[in-house]
Every structure is written in C-alpha cells, then in structure tokens.
Design a protein around this motif. Structure first.
Motif, mmCIF file in Angstrom:
data_model
loop_
_atom_site.group_PDB
_atom_site.id
_atom_site.type_symbol
_atom_site.label_atom_id
_atom_site.label_comp_id
_atom_site.label_asym_id
_atom_site.label_seq_id
_atom_site.Cartn_x
_atom_site.Cartn_y
_atom_site.Cartn_z
ATOM 1 N N LEU A 158 0.825 -1.214 0.000
ATOM 2 C CA LEU A 158 0.000 0.000 0.000
ATOM 3 C C LEU A 158 0.856 1.260 0.000
ATOM 4 O O LEU A 158 0.599 2.174 -0.799
ATOM 5 C CB LEU A 158 -0.985 -0.019 1.172
ATOM 6 N N PRO A 159 1.887 1.356 0.838
ATOM 7 C CA PRO A 159 2.764 2.527 0.744
ATOM 8 C C PRO A 159 3.415 2.672 -0.642
ATOM 9 O O PRO A 159 3.562 3.793 -1.141
ATOM 10 C CB PRO A 159 3.814 2.278 1.825
ATOM 11 N N ALA A 160 3.781 1.573 -1.277
ATOM 12 C CA ALA A 160 4.380 1.642 -2.618
ATOM 13 C C ALA A 160 3.390 2.218 -3.619
ATOM 14 O O ALA A 160 3.767 3.005 -4.500
ATOM 15 C CB ALA A 160 4.855 0.262 -3.065
ATOM 16 N N MET A 161 2.116 1.844 -3.494
ATOM 17 C CA MET A 161 1.103 2.392 -4.395
ATOM 18 C C MET A 161 0.902 3.879 -4.158
ATOM 19 O O MET A 161 0.766 4.656 -5.111
ATOM 20 C CB MET A 161 -0.212 1.632 -4.232
ATOM 21 N N VAL A 162 0.891 4.298 -2.895
ATOM 22 C CA VAL A 162 0.743 5.721 -2.563
ATOM 23 C C VAL A 162 1.908 6.508 -3.151
ATOM 24 O O VAL A 162 1.711 7.529 -3.812
ATOM 25 C CB VAL A 162 0.650 5.915 -1.027
ATOM 26 N N LEU A 163 3.128 6.050 -2.925
ATOM 27 C CA LEU A 163 4.306 6.739 -3.436
ATOM 28 C C LEU A 163 4.275 6.798 -4.963
ATOM 29 O O LEU A 163 4.524 7.855 -5.553
ATOM 30 C CB LEU A 163 5.571 6.040 -2.941
ATOM 31 N N THR A 164 3.950 5.693 -5.610
ATOM 32 C CA THR A 164 3.902 5.654 -7.078
ATOM 33 C C THR A 164 2.878 6.639 -7.615
ATOM 34 O O THR A 164 3.148 7.372 -8.574
ATOM 35 C CB THR A 164 3.594 4.226 -7.571
ATOM 36 N N ASP A 165 1.709 6.683 -7.009
ATOM 37 C CA ASP A 165 0.673 7.612 -7.454
ATOM 38 C C ASP A 165 1.139 9.055 -7.293
ATOM 39 O O ASP A 165 1.004 9.872 -8.214
ATOM 40 C CB ASP A 165 -0.612 7.369 -6.668
ATOM 41 N N ALA A 166 1.696 9.394 -6.139
ATOM 42 C CA ALA A 166 2.138 10.763 -5.880
ATOM 43 C C ALA A 166 3.241 11.193 -6.842
ATOM 44 O O ALA A 166 3.233 12.324 -7.341
ATOM 45 C CB ALA A 166 2.611 10.900 -4.433
ATOM 46 N N VAL A 167 4.175 10.303 -7.122
ATOM 47 C CA VAL A 167 5.274 10.621 -8.033
ATOM 48 C C VAL A 167 4.769 10.721 -9.469
ATOM 49 O O VAL A 167 5.124 11.648 -10.202
ATOM 50 C CB VAL A 167 6.403 9.574 -7.909
ATOM 51 N N THR A 168 3.927 9.801 -9.871
ATOM 52 C CA THR A 168 3.415 9.786 -11.246
ATOM 53 C C THR A 168 2.691 11.080 -11.582
ATOM 54 O O THR A 168 2.857 11.636 -12.678
ATOM 55 C CB THR A 168 2.485 8.578 -11.460
ATOM 56 N N ARG A 169 1.894 11.601 -10.670
ATOM 57 C CA ARG A 169 1.144 12.841 -10.900
ATOM 58 C C ARG A 169 2.059 14.018 -11.230
ATOM 59 O O ARG A 169 1.623 14.990 -11.847
ATOM 60 C CB ARG A 169 0.305 13.180 -9.677
ATOM 61 N N LEU A 170 3.304 13.944 -10.802
ATOM 62 C CA LEU A 170 4.246 15.045 -11.023
ATOM 63 C C LEU A 170 4.981 14.942 -12.359
ATOM 64 O O LEU A 170 5.664 15.893 -12.751
ATOM 65 C CB LEU A 170 5.261 15.090 -9.883
ATOM 66 N N LEU A 171 4.857 13.836 -13.038
ATOM 67 C CA LEU A 171 5.571 13.649 -14.296
ATOM 68 C C LEU A 171 4.871 14.402 -15.426
ATOM 69 O O LEU A 171 3.638 14.398 -15.519
ATOM 70 C CB LEU A 171 5.678 12.158 -14.621
ATOM 71 N N PRO A 172 5.638 15.053 -16.286
ATOM 72 C CA PRO A 172 5.033 15.796 -17.393
ATOM 73 C C PRO A 172 4.118 14.915 -18.236
ATOM 74 O O PRO A 172 4.506 13.824 -18.646
ATOM 75 C CB PRO A 172 6.245 16.267 -18.207
ATOM 76 N N GLY A 173 2.900 15.387 -18.448
ATOM 77 C CA GLY A 173 1.932 14.679 -19.276
ATOM 78 C C GLY A 173 1.051 13.700 -18.533
ATOM 79 O O GLY A 173 0.059 13.227 -19.080
ATOM 80 N N ALA A 174 1.365 13.386 -17.299
ATOM 81 C CA ALA A 174 0.578 12.389 -16.560
ATOM 82 C C ALA A 174 -0.842 12.860 -16.279
ATOM 83 O O ALA A 174 -1.773 12.060 -16.264
ATOM 84 C CB ALA A 174 1.271 12.021 -15.251
ATOM 85 N N LEU A 175 -1.011 14.151 -16.062
ATOM 86 C CA LEU A 175 -2.352 14.695 -15.808
ATOM 87 C C LEU A 175 -2.954 15.330 -17.051
ATOM 88 O O LEU A 175 -3.976 15.994 -16.969
ATOM 89 C CB LEU A 175 -2.305 15.718 -14.667
ATOM 90 N N GLY A 176 -2.330 15.129 -18.178
ATOM 91 C CA GLY A 176 -2.829 15.732 -19.419
ATOM 92 C C GLY A 176 -2.490 17.192 -19.480
ATOM 93 O O GLY A 176 -1.659 17.712 -18.724
ATOM 94 N N ASP A 177 -3.155 17.902 -20.364
ATOM 95 C CA ASP A 177 -2.888 19.328 -20.572
ATOM 96 C C ASP A 177 -3.646 20.218 -19.590
ATOM 97 O O ASP A 177 -3.381 21.403 -19.506
ATOM 98 C CB ASP A 177 -3.276 19.731 -22.000
ATOM 99 N N LYS A 178 -4.601 19.658 -18.859
ATOM 100 C CA LYS A 178 -5.502 20.477 -18.049
ATOM 101 C C LYS A 178 -5.045 20.701 -16.619
ATOM 102 O O LYS A 178 -5.588 21.547 -15.938
ATOM 103 C CB LYS A 178 -6.889 19.849 -18.037
ATOM 104 N N GLY A 179 -4.079 19.939 -16.146
ATOM 105 C CA GLY A 179 -3.745 20.074 -14.741
ATOM 106 C C GLY A 179 -2.281 19.806 -14.481
ATOM 107 O O GLY A 179 -1.545 19.333 -15.328
ATOM 108 N N SER A 180 -1.901 20.093 -13.274
ATOM 109 C CA SER A 180 -0.531 19.861 -12.840
ATOM 110 C C SER A 180 -0.543 19.207 -11.487
ATOM 111 O O SER A 180 -1.393 19.518 -10.654
ATOM 112 C CB SER A 180 0.216 21.206 -12.775
ATOM 113 N N GLY A 181 0.412 18.358 -11.249
ATOM 114 C CA GLY A 181 0.537 17.720 -9.943
ATOM 115 C C GLY A 181 1.349 18.545 -8.978
ATOM 116 O O GLY A 181 1.693 18.093 -7.915
ATOM 117 N N GLU A 182 1.665 19.774 -9.337
ATOM 118 C CA GLU A 182 2.527 20.609 -8.517
ATOM 119 C C GLU A 182 1.856 21.179 -7.282
ATOM 120 O O GLU A 182 2.492 21.794 -6.468
ATOM 121 C CB GLU A 182 3.102 21.764 -9.360
ATOM 122 N N THR A 183 0.553 21.018 -7.131
ATOM 123 C CA THR A 183 -0.132 21.627 -5.979
ATOM 124 C C THR A 183 0.194 20.916 -4.694
ATOM 125 O O THR A 183 0.661 19.834 -4.647
ATOM 126 C CB THR A 183 -1.656 21.599 -6.188
#
Length: 166
Positions: free
Chosen positions: A141-166
């Motif tokens: 479960l911690p590995a999934m949390v970390l993977t999700d949090a890191v993935t959101r920050l990668l360019p293109g992961a959230l598409g053109d509409k959002g950023s994981g920088e918040t």
C-alpha cells in the motif's frame, strides 16, 4: 520513468493499471512492474523469510532473495534509487515526491513480517520512507501511494488540463 516494486504479493498491484497511473503507463510516461520476490527464493518451497540476523524474535525477509531481486531490476546500472517503505523511515512529503519524480528508475521494496534483513538496508537501500506514523501489513500500500504521488508530477501524466505541482 521506470518503477519496480519488489513484493511477495504482486496481485495487490492491480489498481496500478487504473486511473492516472494506468493512463501514464499507456502513454509511456511510466514503466511500472512488479518483481515477484519468490522467484528469487532460497529453495523450491519459495522461502524468502528467516529469523533476523542477531537472533531477535520474529521473521524478516532474507537478504539473498532480496539482493537478487534488486539486482535483476538493473537499478544501480541505471543510476536509480532503491527505496524501502517502512514505518520508521522519513515521512513522505510532496517535496520528497517531487525529488523522486526526477529519478529515471525507482525500486520500491515492500517489506513484510518485521521488515527486511539489516544487511539489505545497509548495502542496497538509498532511502527509507514512511507514509505515516502507523503500521500496515506490508509495503504494498505505501508503494502504491508513493507511485501515485510521483506519477502525478511527471510531465503529461495529468494531461494538458492540470498539474501535480499543488
């Protein structure tokens, strides 16, 4: 980015092919894999646990299969990082997620029992991370949390509409 999760329960990672992480895989933004620790077991029974070095009570994941599993990922040759997810690690923050998003390869060690053999921590682990001041059954479960949090920050992961920088 390549992310390998070393685990004795790879079936727990089914959700990683859904939602934002799943779309990031489809787009080639991340290359997510599980590594079945039992494939590197010390015997035909799939044994990966043993008593802790030094005779403490309980069981830990043995160093031999874990070292072989880590080496099989090629993380050190790639210049990546090995992360052990443990309740006594440094608290996971957005700043750490951002730091990890700059890596090209992460190997996440999912401990069980009382954790992993101390020799692995000393010789292979680059960073120990905790997702909170509590204990869960294993590192999946911690590995999934970390993977999700890191993935959101990668360019293109959230598409053109959002950023994981918040």
């Amino acid at each position: 980015m390549k992310i390998d999760c070393v685990t004795i329960f790879p079936e727990m990672f089914t959700p990683m092919w859904q939602s934002i992480v799943g779309r990031a895989q489809t787009k080639g933004i991340i290359d997510f894999h599980t590594v079945q620790l039992r494939d590197f077991a010390v015997n035909a029974y799939g044994q990966v646990d043993d008593s802790p070095y030094g005779g403490e009570p309980g069981m830990v994941i043995r160093p031999e299969p874990l070292a072989r599993a880590i080496r099989s990922t090629g993380v050190k040759e790639d210049g990546g990082k090995v992360i052990f997810l443990t309740a006594d690690g440094e608290p996971f923050t957005h700043k750490i997620a951002h730091e990890l998003s700059k890596e090209n390869h992460l190997v996440l060690l999912c401990g069980h029992y009382k954790g992993i053999d101390e020799r692995i921590r000393e010789n292979f682990v680059d960073r120990e991370i905790s997702i909170g001041d509590f204990v869960v059954s294993g590192g999946e479960l911690p590995a999934m949390v970390l993977t999700d949090a890191v993935t959101r920050l990668l360019p293109g992961a959230l598409g053109d509409k959002g950023s994981g920088e918040t």
